[in-house]
Write a protein that holds these residues in place. Structure first.
Motif, PDB file in Angstrom:
ATOM      1  N   LYS A  35       0.823  -1.213   0.000  1.00 24.24           N
ATOM      2  CA  LYS A  35       0.000   0.000   0.000  1.00 24.24           C
ATOM      3  C   LYS A  35       0.860   1.268   0.000  1.00 24.24           C
ATOM      4  O   LYS A  35       0.350   2.378  -0.116  1.00 24.24           O
ATOM      5  N   GLY A  36       2.178   1.082   0.149  1.00 19.61           N
ATOM      6  CA  GLY A  36       3.097   2.216   0.141  1.00 19.61           C
ATOM      7  C   GLY A  36       3.488   2.732   1.512  1.00 19.61           C
ATOM      8  O   GLY A  36       4.143   3.776   1.632  1.00 19.61           O
ATOM      9  N   THR A  37       3.114   2.003   2.556  1.00 17.75           N
ATOM     10  CA  THR A  37       3.442   2.408   3.919  1.00 17.75           C
ATOM     11  C   THR A  37       4.874   2.006   4.260  1.00 17.75           C
ATOM     12  O   THR A  37       5.303   0.889   3.984  1.00 17.75           O
ATOM     13  N   HIS A  38       5.614   2.920   4.888  1.00 16.92           N
ATOM     14  CA  HIS A  38       6.956   2.606   5.368  1.00 16.92           C
ATOM     15  C   HIS A  38       6.843   1.777   6.642  1.00 16.92           C
ATOM     16  O   HIS A  38       6.225   2.209   7.615  1.00 16.92           O
ATOM     17  N   ILE A  39       7.426   0.589   6.633  1.00 14.88           N
ATOM     18  CA  ILE A  39       7.480  -0.255   7.831  1.00 14.88           C
ATOM     19  C   ILE A  39       8.916  -0.201   8.344  1.00 14.88           C
ATOM     20  O   ILE A  39       9.832  -0.726   7.718  1.00 14.88           O
ATOM     21  N   VAL A  40       9.093   0.465   9.489  1.00 13.56           N
ATOM     22  CA  VAL A  40      10.439   0.748  10.005  1.00 13.56           C
ATOM     23  C   VAL A  40      10.663   0.005  11.316  1.00 13.56           C
ATOM     24  O   VAL A  40       9.950   0.231  12.296  1.00 13.56           O
ATOM     25  N   LEU A  41      11.634  -0.894  11.331  1.00 18.17           N
ATOM     26  CA  LEU A  41      12.024  -1.522  12.587  1.00 18.17           C
ATOM     27  C   LEU A  41      12.737  -0.482  13.431  1.00 18.17           C
ATOM     28  O   LEU A  41      13.650   0.201  12.954  1.00 18.17           O
ATOM     29  N   SER A  54      14.907  -7.630   9.075  1.00 20.86           N
ATOM     30  CA  SER A  54      14.361  -6.806   8.002  1.00 20.86           C
ATOM     31  C   SER A  54      14.447  -7.524   6.661  1.00 20.86           C
ATOM     32  O   SER A  54      13.493  -7.520   5.870  1.00 20.86           O
ATOM     33  N   ARG A  55      15.568  -8.162   6.415  1.00 21.01           N
ATOM     34  CA  ARG A  55      15.739  -8.889   5.155  1.00 21.01           C
ATOM     35  C   ARG A  55      14.823 -10.107   5.084  1.00 21.01           C
ATOM     36  O   ARG A  55      14.293 -10.436   4.021  1.00 21.01           O
ATOM     37  N   SER A  56      14.639 -10.771   6.215  1.00 18.37           N
ATOM     38  CA  SER A  56      13.759 -11.944   6.215  1.00 18.37           C
ATOM     39  C   SER A  56      12.316 -11.559   5.920  1.00 18.37           C
ATOM     40  O   SER A  56      11.541 -12.362   5.390  1.00 18.37           O
ATOM     41  N   LEU A  57      11.967 -10.307   6.255  1.00 16.36           N
ATOM     42  CA  LEU A  57      10.614  -9.802   5.969  1.00 16.36           C
ATOM     43  C   LEU A  57      10.561  -9.048   4.640  1.00 16.36           C
ATOM     44  O   LEU A  57       9.484  -8.568   4.252  1.00 16.36           O
ATOM     45  N   ASN A  58      11.720  -8.944   3.976  1.00 15.91           N
ATOM     46  CA  ASN A  58      11.810  -8.231   2.699  1.00 15.91           C
ATOM     47  C   ASN A  58      11.272  -6.799   2.814  1.00 15.91           C
ATOM     48  O   ASN A  58      10.556  -6.313   1.932  1.00 15.91           O
ATOM     49  N   LEU A  59      11.637  -6.119   3.897  1.00 12.34           N
ATOM     50  CA  LEU A  59      11.079  -4.800   4.155  1.00 12.34           C
ATOM     51  C   LEU A  59      11.606  -3.730   3.193  1.00 12.34           C
ATOM     52  O   LEU A  59      10.863  -2.878   2.724  1.00 12.34           O
ATOM     53  N   LYS A  60      12.926  -3.734   2.953  1.00 16.95           N
ATOM     54  CA  LYS A  60      13.546  -2.724   2.082  1.00 16.95           C
ATOM     55  C   LYS A  60      13.142  -1.312   2.512  1.00 16.95           C
ATOM     56  O   LYS A  60      12.726  -0.486   1.705  1.00 16.95           O
ATOM     57  N   ASN A  61      13.273  -1.074   3.820  1.00 21.42           N
ATOM     58  CA  ASN A  61      12.950   0.210   4.418  1.00 21.42           C
ATOM     59  C   ASN A  61      14.049   0.594   5.386  1.00 21.42           C
ATOM     60  O   ASN A  61      14.853  -0.249   5.792  1.00 21.42           O
ATOM     61  N   PRO A  62      14.108   1.863   5.790  1.00 19.96           N
ATOM     62  CA  PRO A  62      15.102   2.270   6.792  1.00 19.96           C
ATOM     63  C   PRO A  62      14.920   1.503   8.100  1.00 19.96           C
ATOM     64  O   PRO A  62      13.845   0.954   8.380  1.00 19.96           O
ATOM     65  N   ILE A  63      15.978   1.487   8.907  1.00 16.76           N
ATOM     66  CA  ILE A  63      15.967   0.831  10.206  1.00 16.76           C
ATOM     67  C   ILE A  63      16.568   1.777  11.243  1.00 16.76           C
ATOM     68  O   ILE A  63      17.593   2.425  10.987  1.00 16.76           O
ATOM     69  N   VAL A  64      15.919   1.847  12.385  1.00 17.52           N
ATOM     70  CA  VAL A  64      16.474   2.543  13.552  1.00 17.52           C
ATOM     71  C   VAL A  64      16.969   1.461  14.498  1.00 17.52           C
ATOM     72  O   VAL A  64      16.198   0.596  14.922  1.00 17.52           O
ATOM     73  N   ALA A  65      18.265   1.489  14.828  1.00 17.91           N
ATOM     74  CA  ALA A  65      18.840   0.455  15.691  1.00 17.91           C
ATOM     75  C   ALA A  65      19.556   1.089  16.887  1.00 17.91           C
ATOM     76  O   ALA A  65      19.738   2.299  16.953  1.00 17.91           O
ATOM     77  N   CYS A  66      19.938   0.237  17.823  1.00 15.40           N
ATOM     78  CA  CYS A  66      20.693   0.672  19.009  1.00 15.40           C
ATOM     79  C   CYS A  66      19.984   1.798  19.756  1.00 15.40           C
ATOM     80  O   CYS A  66      20.607   2.771  20.187  1.00 15.40           O
ATOM     81  N   ASN A  67      18.665   1.668  19.888  1.00 16.90           N
ATOM     82  CA  ASN A  67      17.854   2.677  20.589  1.00 16.90           C
ATOM     83  C   ASN A  67      17.928   4.063  19.962  1.00 16.90           C
ATOM     84  O   ASN A  67      17.781   5.074  20.648  1.00 16.90           O
ATOM     85  N   GLY A  68      18.175   4.110  18.667  1.00 15.67           N
ATOM     86  CA  GLY A  68      18.194   5.403  17.983  1.00 15.67           C
ATOM     87  C   GLY A  68      19.571   5.960  17.746  1.00 15.67           C
ATOM     88  O   GLY A  68      19.712   7.066  17.208  1.00 15.67           O
ATOM     89  N   ALA A  69      20.611   5.217  18.088  1.00 18.59           N
ATOM     90  CA  ALA A  69      21.977   5.702  17.892  1.00 18.59           C
ATOM     91  C   ALA A  69      22.429   5.580  16.446  1.00 18.59           C
ATOM     92  O   ALA A  69      23.431   6.183  16.046  1.00 18.59           O
ATOM     93  N   ILE A  70      21.672   4.814  15.647  1.00 20.90           N
ATOM     94  CA  ILE A  70      22.070   4.606  14.258  1.00 20.90           C
ATOM     95  C   ILE A  70      20.825   4.399  13.388  1.00 20.90           C
ATOM     96  O   ILE A  70      19.854   3.766  13.805  1.00 20.90           O
TER      97      ILE A  70
END
Length: 270
Positions: A35-41, A54-70
């Protein structure tokens, strides 16, 4: 309201008690993507682990990791990072050692500690067979501090004695350039000052030209509060902490009852 981005915590939220994403949730996420929604871990986990899911879900979207440090973009390129000041790393390690509290810290892909605890590695490696998180065991923190291009994004401290953890947290807060949080009853997390999932989500939304009111954030613990507050719709999991539920706009079912899928169905797909 048309929601354009859904930020989802992993542990206790997207992942069930077996550290897996349910089949129903996979189907619903795929429909939202189409539907065009960004799904961001948006996770406290090390980037390597988040990338694997993310790859296992084939998200191809940005990721926020390490509590927002990256933050990485859809191609896994780092677009934002706020590591801990390396001058504080030794001091933080010494605080944990003095109080006899287990700790590890991590860069983009590896854990570092003075001791290897198999149960900790098993937790991060189970549920998704595509990733093996390694740990570098060191005797002297000086050998790690001297590493070229070292980026320490987060410390994790684990102890069943909550009084000890709170005492450590107060000492960490006194260091000045450190922010603290928690994601389970038996842990404390330390990042750089003003690092949080909420701030990272704000940065990402600015880049994507998405307004806060167009965002759904879903989480279960203290380290999710900042992004639930930032988002137009902050959702707490049914298994979440009481104070998170109190601050949330909406409460969904637990992580073992497809709580994430039900939120996306109700607010994105209907």
């Amino acid at each position: 309201m048309k929601y354009k981005l859904v930020a989802i915590d992993m542990d206790g939220t997207l992942l069930n008690s077996n550290n897996q994403v349910s089949e129903r949730t996979k189907v619903i996420i795929e429909k939202a993507k189409n539907k065009g929604t960004h799904i961001v871990l948006s996770t406290g986990r090390v980037l390597k682990s988040a990338l694997s899911y993310s790859r296992s879900l084939n998200l191809k979207n940005p990721i926020v990791a390490c509590n927002g440090a990256i933050i990485v973009d859809e191609n896994a390129n780092i677009i934002y990072k706020k590591p801990i000041d390396n001058s504080l790393v030794k001091e933080i390690v010494n605080l944990a050692m003095k109080k006899n509290i287990y700790y590890h810290f991590y860069d983009e892909s590896r854990f570092y500690s003075h001791v290897k605890v198999d149960e900790v590695l098993q937790f991060y490696n189970e549920g998704n067979g595509n990733t093996i998180i390694d740990i570098k065991v060191f005797q002297d923190i000086e050998e790690i501090i001297k590493l070229k291009d070292l980026n320490v994004y987060k410390f994790l401290f684990i102890d069943d004695n909550r009084a000890k953890l709170q005492d450590l947290r107060m000492d960490l807060d006194k260091l000045g350039n450190i922010g603290t949080s928690s994601s389970w009853a038996n842990n404390i997390e330390a990042m750089g000052l003003n690092v949080s999932k909420g701030e990272a989500l704000r940065e990402l939304c600015n880049r994507l030209k998405i307004m806060p009111e167009e965002v759904i954030a879903i989480g279960d613990s203290e380290n999710d509060l900042s992004m639930l507050t930032f988002a137009g719709l902050g959702v707490a999991m049914g298994n979440g902490d009481k104070f998170i539920k109190k601050e949330a706009d909406y409460i969904t079912d637990s992580n073992d009852e497809d709580g994430v899928a039900k939120v996306i169905e109700k607010f994105v797909l209907e």
